[in-house]
Design a protein around this motif. Structure first.
Motif, PDB file in Angstrom:
ATOM      1  N   THR A  48      55.531  51.585 -81.397  1.00 49.66           N
ATOM      2  CA  THR A  48      54.171  50.366 -80.730  1.00 49.66           C
ATOM      3  C   THR A  48      54.894  49.337 -81.916  1.00 49.66           C
ATOM      4  OG1 THR A  48      52.869  52.451 -79.966  1.00 49.66           O
ATOM      5  CG2 THR A  48      52.335  50.311 -79.891  1.00 49.66           C
ATOM      6  N   LEU A  49      54.320  49.960 -82.654  1.00 46.43           N
ATOM      7  CA  LEU A  49      54.367  47.881 -84.106  1.00 46.43           C
ATOM      8  C   LEU A  49      55.367  47.034 -83.633  1.00 46.43           C
ATOM      9  CD1 LEU A  49      53.091  46.020 -85.916  1.00 46.43           C
ATOM     10  CD2 LEU A  49      53.959  48.063 -87.755  1.00 46.43           C
ATOM     11  N   ASP A  50      57.176  47.828 -83.577  1.00 44.78           N
ATOM     12  CA  ASP A  50      57.919  46.751 -83.298  1.00 44.78           C
ATOM     13  C   ASP A  50      57.839  45.897 -82.045  1.00 44.78           C
ATOM     14  OD1 ASP A  50      60.424  46.836 -83.516  1.00 44.78           O
ATOM     15  OD2 ASP A  50      61.489  48.185 -82.664  1.00 44.78           O
ATOM     16  N   LEU A  51      57.300  47.048 -80.792  1.00 43.57           N
ATOM     17  CA  LEU A  51      57.130  46.194 -79.915  1.00 43.57           C
ATOM     18  C   LEU A  51      55.939  44.900 -79.709  1.00 43.57           C
ATOM     19  CD1 LEU A  51      57.055  45.800 -76.567  1.00 43.57           C
ATOM     20  CD2 LEU A  51      55.518  47.669 -76.651  1.00 43.57           C
ATOM     21  N   LEU A  52      54.692  45.553 -80.274  1.00 49.38           N
ATOM     22  CA  LEU A  52      53.601  44.376 -80.493  1.00 49.38           C
ATOM     23  C   LEU A  52      54.604  43.286 -81.487  1.00 49.38           C
ATOM     24  CD1 LEU A  52      50.519  46.541 -80.970  1.00 49.38           C
ATOM     25  CD2 LEU A  52      51.848  45.464 -78.019  1.00 49.38           C
ATOM     26  N   ALA A  53      55.505  43.691 -82.695  1.00 51.96           N
ATOM     27  CA  ALA A  53      54.951  43.212 -83.404  1.00 51.96           C
ATOM     28  C   ALA A  53      56.260  41.431 -82.755  1.00 51.96           C
ATOM     29  CB  ALA A  53      55.965  43.400 -84.511  1.00 51.96           C
ATOM     30  N   VAL A  54      57.577  41.725 -82.215  1.00 50.89           N
ATOM     31  CA  VAL A  54      58.316  41.153 -81.368  1.00 50.89           C
ATOM     32  C   VAL A  54      57.442  40.473 -80.842  1.00 50.89           C
ATOM     33  CG1 VAL A  54      59.868  41.518 -79.915  1.00 50.89           C
ATOM     34  CG2 VAL A  54      60.153  43.122 -81.611  1.00 50.89           C
ATOM     35  N   LEU A  55      56.134  41.042 -79.791  1.00 54.34           N
ATOM     36  CA  LEU A  55      55.727  39.781 -79.330  1.00 54.34           C
ATOM     37  C   LEU A  55      54.868  39.309 -79.651  1.00 54.34           C
ATOM     38  CD1 LEU A  55      54.209  42.743 -76.573  1.00 54.34           C
ATOM     39  CD2 LEU A  55      56.301  40.586 -75.649  1.00 54.34           C
ATOM     40  N   ARG A  56      54.966  38.710 -80.677  1.00 49.69           N
ATOM     41  CA  ARG A  56      53.736  38.197 -82.273  1.00 49.69           C
ATOM     42  C   ARG A  56      54.337  37.030 -82.304  1.00 49.69           C
ATOM     43  NH1 ARG A  56      51.410  34.865 -83.790  1.00 49.69           N
ATOM     44  NH2 ARG A  56      49.793  35.551 -84.988  1.00 49.69           N
ATOM     45  N   ARG A  57      55.975  37.582 -82.109  1.00 46.02           N
ATOM     46  CA  ARG A  57      56.273  36.680 -82.914  1.00 46.02           C
ATOM     47  C   ARG A  57      57.191  35.620 -82.440  1.00 46.02           C
ATOM     48  NH1 ARG A  57      59.112  41.591 -85.317  1.00 46.02           N
ATOM     49  NH2 ARG A  57      61.060  40.826 -84.710  1.00 46.02           N
ATOM     50  N   SER A  58      57.121  36.048 -81.207  1.00 47.92           N
ATOM     51  CA  SER A  58      57.791  34.892 -80.279  1.00 47.92           C
ATOM     52  C   SER A  58      56.503  33.805 -79.851  1.00 47.92           C
ATOM     53  CB  SER A  58      57.660  35.874 -78.909  1.00 47.92           C
ATOM     54  OG  SER A  58      56.480  35.931 -78.448  1.00 47.92           O
ATOM     55  N   GLY A  59      55.382  33.997 -80.503  1.00 46.83           N
ATOM     56  CA  GLY A  59      55.036  32.568 -80.488  1.00 46.83           C
ATOM     57  C   GLY A  59      54.118  32.861 -79.322  1.00 46.83           C
ATOM     58  N   ALA A  60      52.793  32.093 -78.868  1.00 46.15           N
ATOM     59  CA  ALA A  60      52.222  32.341 -77.541  1.00 46.15           C
ATOM     60  C   ALA A  60      53.221  31.095 -76.864  1.00 46.15           C
ATOM     61  CB  ALA A  60      51.164  30.828 -78.176  1.00 46.15           C
TER      62      ALA A  60
END
Length: 205
Positions: free
Chosen positions: A91-103
C-alpha cells in the motif's frame, strides 16, 4: 523512496540456493547479523571455499553476501516501522508513487503498473484494497478510452505523508555510520552496479 515491490521478498528457492553457495549468507536467516570477523564473515566464507575447493569463483562473495545481509536487515527494520505506522509495504508503494507524481496525485492503472514494476493484476489488487480503505478513488480517465484513473484521497495523502517521514527518517538514521562522502561514493557504486546488471540480465521478474 525505494519501496519494495512485489516479489522483492519472494524467491525462496533462489535464496536457499544462494545460502548454500555462500555459507548461509545469501538468504538471511541465522547468519544475517554475522557480518564481522569470524567463520561466517564474507571474507571467511570466501577463504574457506578457496581452502576446501581451490579455484572456486569467490570474487563476488565479499560484495554479494553483505548486500544480501543488508537487504534482510533493512527489510526487517522497515517492516517494523510500517507496522507501527499502520500501513503495509504494498500500500505504501502505491500511495508513494501517486504522491511523487505531483498534484493532482492521480495516475492511470497502466502508468501505476509501469512505475511500480509489478503486474497489472497486482496493481488492481492494491488499488482495490486501498480504495476499500478510503485511501484512493477510481474514476474513468477523461483523457483515454476505457482507462481508469487512480487518485489519492485526503486520507491517503495524510497517511503517505506520515509513513514516508517515518520510513525515510528511520533509514536516514540507519546509514549515519557512514560519512556523507562515504554515502555518496557507496550510492554511486551501487547505482553503477545496478545499471550494469539491468543491462546484462534485466530486472527481476
Amino acid at each position: 523512496m525505494a519501496e519494495p515491490a512485489d516479489g522483492a521478498a519472494g524467491g525462496d528457492a533462489g535464496r536457499e540456493a544462494g545460502r548454500e553457495a555462500t555459507g548461509g549468507a545469501a538468504g538471511g536467516g541465522p547468519d544475517v547479523d554475522a557480518g564481522g570477523p569470524g567463520e561466517r564473515s564474507a571474507a571467511a566464507i570466501a577463504a574457506a571455499w578457496q581452502r576446501e575447493r581451490p579455484g572456486t569463483p569467490t570474487d563476488s562473495i565479499e560484495i554479494v553476501t553483505p548486500i544480501w545481509r543488508l537487504a534482510k536487515l533493512f527489510a526487517d527494520d522497515r517492516n517494523r516501522v510500517l507496522r507501527a505506522a499502520g500501513i503495509d509495504a504494498a500500500t505504501l508503494d502505491l500511495l508513494a508513487v501517486l504522491r511523487r507524481s505531483g498534484a493532482p496525485y492521480a495516475l492511470t492503472t497502466r502508468e501505476l503498473t509501469r512505475r511500480t514494476l509489478v503486474t497489472a493484476g497486482a496493481i488492481s489488487q492494491r488499488v482495490a484494497r486501498a480504495e476499500r480503505e478510503g485511501l484512493v478513488r477510481r474514476s474513468p480517465d477523461p483523457g483515454g478510452a476505457r482507462a481508469v484513473l487512480v487518485e489519492l484521497t485526503p486520507e491517503g495523502h495524510a497517511l503517505v505523508e506520515r509513513s514516508v517521514d517515518a520510513v525515510l527518517g528511520r533509514e536516514a538514521e540507519l546509514v549515519t555510520g557512514l560519512s556523507p562522502a562515504e554515502r555518496d561514493r557507496l550510492a554511486a557504486l551501487l547505482d553503477r552496479l545496478l545499471t550494469d546488471l539491468h543491462g546484462r540480465i534485466g530486472p527481476a521478474d
